[in-house]
Structures are given as C-alpha cells and as structure tokens.
Design a protein around this motif. Structure first.
Motif, mmCIF file in Angstrom:
data_model
loop_
_atom_site.group_PDB
_atom_site.id
_atom_site.type_symbol
_atom_site.label_atom_id
_atom_site.label_comp_id
_atom_site.label_asym_id
_atom_site.label_seq_id
_atom_site.Cartn_x
_atom_site.Cartn_y
_atom_site.Cartn_z
ATOM 1 N N ASN A 108 0.845 -1.415 0.083
ATOM 2 C CA ASN A 108 -0.106 -0.119 0.151
ATOM 3 C C ASN A 108 0.869 1.166 -0.078
ATOM 4 O OD1 ASN A 108 -2.450 1.561 0.225
ATOM 5 N ND2 ASN A 108 -2.427 1.486 2.194
ATOM 6 N N ARG A 141 0.290 11.968 1.781
ATOM 7 C CA ARG A 141 -0.268 12.657 2.537
ATOM 8 C C ARG A 141 0.373 13.983 2.600
ATOM 9 N NH1 ARG A 141 -0.929 10.205 8.546
ATOM 10 N NH2 ARG A 141 -2.903 11.494 8.629
ATOM 11 N N SER A 147 0.510 5.455 0.452
ATOM 12 C CA SER A 147 -0.315 6.626 0.845
ATOM 13 C C SER A 147 0.282 7.842 0.578
ATOM 14 C CB SER A 147 -1.136 6.590 2.113
ATOM 15 O OG SER A 147 0.184 6.394 3.070
ATOM 16 N N SER A 162 -5.004 7.124 -0.598
ATOM 17 C CA SER A 162 -3.990 5.907 -0.819
ATOM 18 C C SER A 162 -4.206 5.146 -2.166
ATOM 19 C CB SER A 162 -4.432 4.900 0.180
ATOM 20 O OG SER A 162 -5.865 4.613 0.259
#
Length: 147
Positions: A111, A115, A113, A145
């Motif tokens: 995964n 931000r 992500s 994500s």
C-alpha cells in the motif's frame, strides 16, 4: 492575566484519588500552546457546548489544490479566525505555513499513501507580559492511498 493552568490531557484520576498527588500544572505560555493545539485539532461541531469551537481547516483536508498559495491563504484565514475568537491571551499573530507531500509505503500490505504535511508557525505577543512568543505544529492531511 494570571491564574492556574492545568496540563493537557487533564488527569481526572488525580482529582478523585488524592494518593496520586497534585494535578499537573503548567505556565501560561504552555497553556496557550496546548489550547491552540486543541483548537487546531477540533472540527467545528465536535464540542458539545459550542458548535463553532475548532477550525475550518478540516474542510480543506481533501480539497484539490489548484493554487498552493490560495490554499495556504484559506488555511491561514481559518486558523486566524479561530485563534482570534477563542484564544484571547495572545495578539498580533503572524502565520506561516510550509506544505509538502509525504509518501508512505507499506510493503507488507503493498500500500502506498500520500499525505500532505503542513507545518504551522505562529508568532504572537503574550498579552499578560507583552513578550513575543512562538508556536509550531505539524499536521498530516489527506490520507490518499493507492493499492
């Protein structure tokens, strides 16, 4: 303005159980710092007795940034409005933001992500003494994500 200032988070068990000792205290500057941090992290409507308490910066959380300068201006306006309304112990506030994209990769679950890291710098005057003071906070917004 002098008074007793309590450290956050407030330890209610020390009030109930006298054997735990005194309630942790702090000075006025630390109290202002803690209050601004609480104000920044509160979404308007979360406070049961004052629905306006908090900052509208959370409305900007997932906003697509067309112009970084316009986004920063909106962010600072939201912050300045809340601080001037709810924190009367400081004045002459000057705000500065630094914004960057931060990538977090989790290889275990494959995964990624992205931000938005926002560093908030506030310079102000402590009204009780007239002394300059500064505050610094970091927020991470927009937990986007990709799988």
């Amino acid at each position: 303005m002098s008074g007793n200032y309590y450290k956050m988070p407030f330890d209610f068990s020390s009030v109930i159980d006298e054997s735990r000792g005194n309630i942790p205290m702090c000075n006025e500057l630390e109290s202002v710092d803690q209050h601004i941090e609480l104000l920044i992290s509160t979404y308007p409507g979360e406070h049961a007795y004052d629905c306006g308490y908090g900052t509208d910066i959370w409305e900007l959380d997932f906003e697509r940034i067309v112009s970084l300068e316009a986004w920063k201006t909106k962010f600072i306006e939201c912050l300045a409005t809340s601080i001037s309304k709810y924190e009367k112990r400081i004045s002459d506030c000057q705000y500065r933001l630094e914004v960057e994209e931060v990538l977090h990769e989790n290889s275990i679950v494959d995964n990624v992500s992205v931000r938005r890291k926002v560093d908030i710098f506030i310079e102000a005057t402590l009204n009780s003494t007239g002394d300059p003071c500064g505050f610094y906070y970091t927020l991470y917004l927009g937990p986007l994500s990709k799988d």
